[in-house]
Design a protein around this motif. Structure first.
Motif, PDB file in Angstrom:
ATOM      1  N   THR B 232      42.582  52.369  92.058  1.00  0.00           N
ATOM      2  CA  THR B 232      42.264  51.226  91.208  1.00  0.00           C
ATOM      3  C   THR B 232      41.980  49.986  92.051  1.00  0.00           C
ATOM      4  O   THR B 232      41.038  49.245  91.780  1.00  0.00           O
ATOM      5  CB  THR B 232      43.436  50.924  90.247  1.00  0.00           C
ATOM      6  OG1 THR B 232      43.778  52.125  89.579  1.00  0.00           O
ATOM      7  CG2 THR B 232      43.069  49.860  89.250  1.00  0.00           C
ATOM      8  N   ARG B 234      40.804  49.887  94.998  1.00  0.00           N
ATOM      9  CA  ARG B 234      39.458  50.006  95.573  1.00  0.00           C
ATOM     10  C   ARG B 234      38.405  49.748  94.498  1.00  0.00           C
ATOM     11  O   ARG B 234      37.403  49.087  94.755  1.00  0.00           O
ATOM     12  CB  ARG B 234      39.264  51.406  96.167  1.00  0.00           C
ATOM     13  CG  ARG B 234      40.111  51.668  97.393  1.00  0.00           C
ATOM     14  CD  ARG B 234      39.909  53.087  97.918  1.00  0.00           C
ATOM     15  NE  ARG B 234      38.541  53.324  98.330  1.00  0.00           N
ATOM     16  CZ  ARG B 234      37.961  54.541  98.336  1.00  0.00           C
ATOM     17  NH1 ARG B 234      38.638  55.589  97.935  1.00  0.00           N
ATOM     18  NH2 ARG B 234      36.731  54.681  98.737  1.00  0.00           N
ATOM     19  N   ALA B 235      38.659  50.266  93.300  1.00  0.00           N
ATOM     20  CA  ALA B 235      37.680  50.106  92.222  1.00  0.00           C
ATOM     21  C   ALA B 235      37.481  48.639  91.851  1.00  0.00           C
ATOM     22  O   ALA B 235      36.437  48.259  91.340  1.00  0.00           O
ATOM     23  CB  ALA B 235      38.111  50.900  90.997  1.00  0.00           C
ATOM     24  N   LYS B 236      38.509  47.811  92.103  1.00  0.00           N
ATOM     25  CA  LYS B 236      38.370  46.384  91.819  1.00  0.00           C
ATOM     26  C   LYS B 236      37.450  45.695  92.811  1.00  0.00           C
ATOM     27  O   LYS B 236      37.050  44.562  92.591  1.00  0.00           O
ATOM     28  CB  LYS B 236      39.726  45.699  91.950  1.00  0.00           C
ATOM     29  CG  LYS B 236      40.698  45.928  90.838  1.00  0.00           C
ATOM     30  CD  LYS B 236      42.053  45.464  91.345  1.00  0.00           C
ATOM     31  CE  LYS B 236      42.946  44.953  90.269  1.00  0.00           C
ATOM     32  NZ  LYS B 236      44.228  44.492  90.839  1.00  0.00           N
TER      33      LYS B 236
END
Lengths: 350, 336
Positions: B232, B234-236
């Motif tokens: 998550t 990284r996804a941000k």
């Protein structure tokens, strides 16, 4: 920005391979699709069909050391395949965001919801903490979390499952992304909450006008919310078309299997669910020919091409349904007859 | 929080009580004759032996001796009774050294700063270096750095402190004079002298123990890096540094705190082999010598102090846990 002719996300011939100790895993093997802003694409398939891998590849969240990406993923015209991570990360969270299956594990257990939202906003916006906090509380309010001021300071474990997923959605939308990928966003939730979350996603899409990819194994969900449907099996596309096309006249025996294994609320409660026999193939050792043929009741075992040639994804010819494509060796006439006589009569589709 | 502390302190006190009974019982079960070892085996006349026995109250039944020991802790006592040489021992009296007639509290007061200096300095080294190396190995998993670090960690983890210590002494102190000879100089007397005298023991302790922390933190970090919340992060769109430090490290550090707390707590009661290797008279070395001499009060005093440090460290670890992980609520389930 993108126009109707120029979809926000264009994936062309995507291949994803992993190197493992046991050999090369072809998790995604030549997948092509596109999503426009304001539209929802449902990607359907069992676990291991390559749907999650596809979404992680779009976000660039795969492990770069062990994963090989081929093909093209255009996000607003920019190819993200092979894009260096320090560039790609600027797109992540701002232009494209992702909602994960289990909000309990996807949120950091040691930080408050508010802090995690503020962090997501401040990665892409040079603002003070106070401004970010205001924005975060706005978003919590927008996704229907009561008392957002108080909830802002609470930890994920103090939220219920549904509220946690709402917070996750608030976090993914905080930078107003043009592409939102929701990877089985309701699987980990109570049935009663699932519908609320789907409604919320629908509302938010109308408001934010973003392109949405909804990954699910539930064709029922797809028929409610998706504009287009992509059915994946064994890392390949089995069937692709608008939701209406695929639900009205499904063409692939795998799609039939998904429909027949789905309980219907309106149908006969005594009717048996028909599971698809067997298991999805090991992607280490993909069956030759059509990946689905070992489980397919209609496969032409003798003399047919099913166990030798990979079927091409072809447009339907005898009915006028532009854009409805299917990868199956069965003659189209036979497929349509078989569906109408055997499958739709089970009463699951409608 | 307050209820938790009360509960844990009471539990700790009863642990100490049980330990004191055990040590006493073990002592009287064995064949030890402190009076004999005290007046010397060769020229010891029965009269002398008799006098020492009476002076130290060793002729009285064990439970009476235990009672007077306990009384000494709370109200103080006079050792030697009516004898003109009787020793006044004010509360908290832990008895006297059978050999030197020195009060045990004085012995502990003298040896404790030495052990504390060795252990606390060493712990800073091994926790920081070990955890740092382990984290780096996890981040650079499979690289040359990771292999060298893992190999080195394994080598040091399978070595003994007396071996590493002797090699360090030989190479860096006796042969090359690069490092000063280990000795204890109180910090208040000369901070630099204290540092110099401790540097070799710290390095030795650091090398041996950091291996364990490197391996543990590497495994922890690898596990944490595969957690959903790291994905998550990284996804941000976060950069590498906040992903590793703010998200992964914070979650990986909890078990390291546990192990470090127990390690340090255990070592504060004495690191006998390290102290012996470097000829430093800390609590560990003193306790070992006291066992040889059947010097019950010294053994008892040091054992009780060691146990107390361990009890305290578990309480501190539990408090730290609740600071690191907001899901941990102290006192609701015994702090775990």
């Amino acid at each position: 920005m993108s126009t109707a002719n120029n979809p926000y996300l264009q994936v062309s011939n995507l291949r994803v391979k992993f190197e493992t100790h046991d050999g090369t895993v072809k998790a995604v093997d030549g997948v092509t699709f596109s999503v426009e802003k304001g539209k929802t694409l449902g990607i359907v398939g069992e676990s291991g069909s390559g749907k999650s891998v596809t979404s992680l590849a779009i976000m660039g969240l795969h492990n770069p050391k062990s994963t090989l990406l081929q093909g093209e993923i255009l996000v607003d015209g920019r190819n993200v395949v092979g894009m260096p991570d320090d560039k790609l990360r600027l797109l992540r969270g701002r232009d494209m965001a992702m909602i994960f299956q289990d909000p309990l594990t996807a949120l950091h257990p040691f930080y408050t919801i508010g802090r995690q939202l503020v962090e997501a906003y401040r990665v892409h916006h040079k603002v003070t903490k106070a401004v970010a906090k205001k924005r975060a509380i706005e978003m919590l309010d927008r996704v229907g979390i009561p008392q957002p001021q108080r909830r802002f300071g609470q930890y994920p474990h103090e939220f219920s499952g549904g509220m946690r997923q709402r917070a996750m959605i608030a976090m993914s939308l905080i930078n107003d992304p043009n592409l939102l990928i929701a990877d089985e966003p309701t699987t980990a939730l109570d049935v009663t909450v699932q519908a609320q979350i789907l409604d919320l996603l629908n509302d938010l899409q109308r408001e934010f006008h973003s392109a949405v990819i909804l990954i699910t194994h539930d064709l029922g969900v797809v028929s409610q919310v998706a504009d287009d449907v992509l059915v994946m099996y064994g890392g390949r596309v089995a069937e692709y078309g608008t939701a209406q096309q695929v639900m009205k006249l499904p063409q692939h025996p795998y799609t039939w299997g998904l429909l027949a294994s789905m309980p219907s609320l309106r149908g006969d409660p005594e009717a048996d669910l028909l599971p698809i026999k067997g298991n999805p193939p090991s992607l280490l050792n993909v069956p030759p020919g059509c990946v689905f043929h070992p489980r397919c009741r209609y496969a032409m075992l003798k003399g047919g091409p099913c166990d030798r040639e990979v079927p091409e994804l072809l447009q339907l010819r005898t009915v006028d349904e532009p854009g409805h494509t299917v990868a199956c060796h069965l003659p189209e006439r036979q497929r349509i007859e078989t569906y109408q006589e055997e499958i739709s009569s089970v009463g699951v589709a409608q | 929080m307050f209820r938790f502390l009360i509960k844990r302190v009471l539990l700790g006190v009863s642990t100490l009580f049980a330990i004191s009974v055990t040590v006493f019982a073990l002592f009287f079960m064995g064949p030890a004759d402190p009076a004999a070892s005290m007046c010397g085996t060769k020229q010891c006349t029965p009269v002398q032996h008799e006098r020492i026995t009476t002076f130290l109250e060793l002729d009285r039944p064990p439970h009476e001796q235990y009672a007077s020991y306990m009384r000494g802790i709370f109200v103080g006592r006079t050792i030697g009774g009516d004898s003109p040489d009787a020793i006044e021992c004010p509360a908290p009296c832990l008895g006297i050294n059978f050999r030197t007639y020195e009060q045990v509290s004085t012995v502990i007061g003298r040896t404790m700063p030495i052990t504390f200096s060795i252990v606390l300095g060493g712990a800073v080294l091994y926790v920081l270096i070990g955890t740092g190396l382990g984290m780096l190995s996890a981040i650079k998993r499979g690289s040359i750095f990771d292999r060298i670090a893992s190999g080195t960690a394994l080598t040091f983890a399978s070595t003994q402190i007396f071996f590493i210590g002797s090699v360090l002494l030989l190479v860096f102190v006796y042969q090359t004079d690069l490092l000063p000879l280990p000795k204890y100089v109180p910090f208040t007397e000369s901070p630099l002298g204290w540092l110099g005298g401790m540097i070799v023991p710290w390095i030795a302790l650091g090398l041996i123990n950091s291996a364990q922390y490197a391996r543990l933190s590497r495994a922890q970090m690898i596990e944490t890096l595969s957690e959903d919340f790291v994905r998550t992060a990284r996804a941000k769109g976060l950069a590498i540094a906040p992903i590793y430090f703010r998200h992964a490290l914070r979650a990986a550090v909890t078990p390291i705190v546990t192990i470090a707390g127990l390690d340090i707590g255990g070592q504060l009661g004495g690191v006998a082999i390290t102290e012996t290797t470097f000829s430093l008279n800390g609590m560990g070395r003193t306790a070992v010598r006291a066992i040889d001499e059947a010097n019950l009060p010294v053994v008892m005093g040091i054992v009780l102090f060691s146990a107390m440090f361990l009890v305290l460290s578990t309480i501190i670890v539990d408090i730290l846990y609740s600071v690191i992980d907001p899901r941990v609520k102290l006192g609701t389930s015994g702090g775990h």
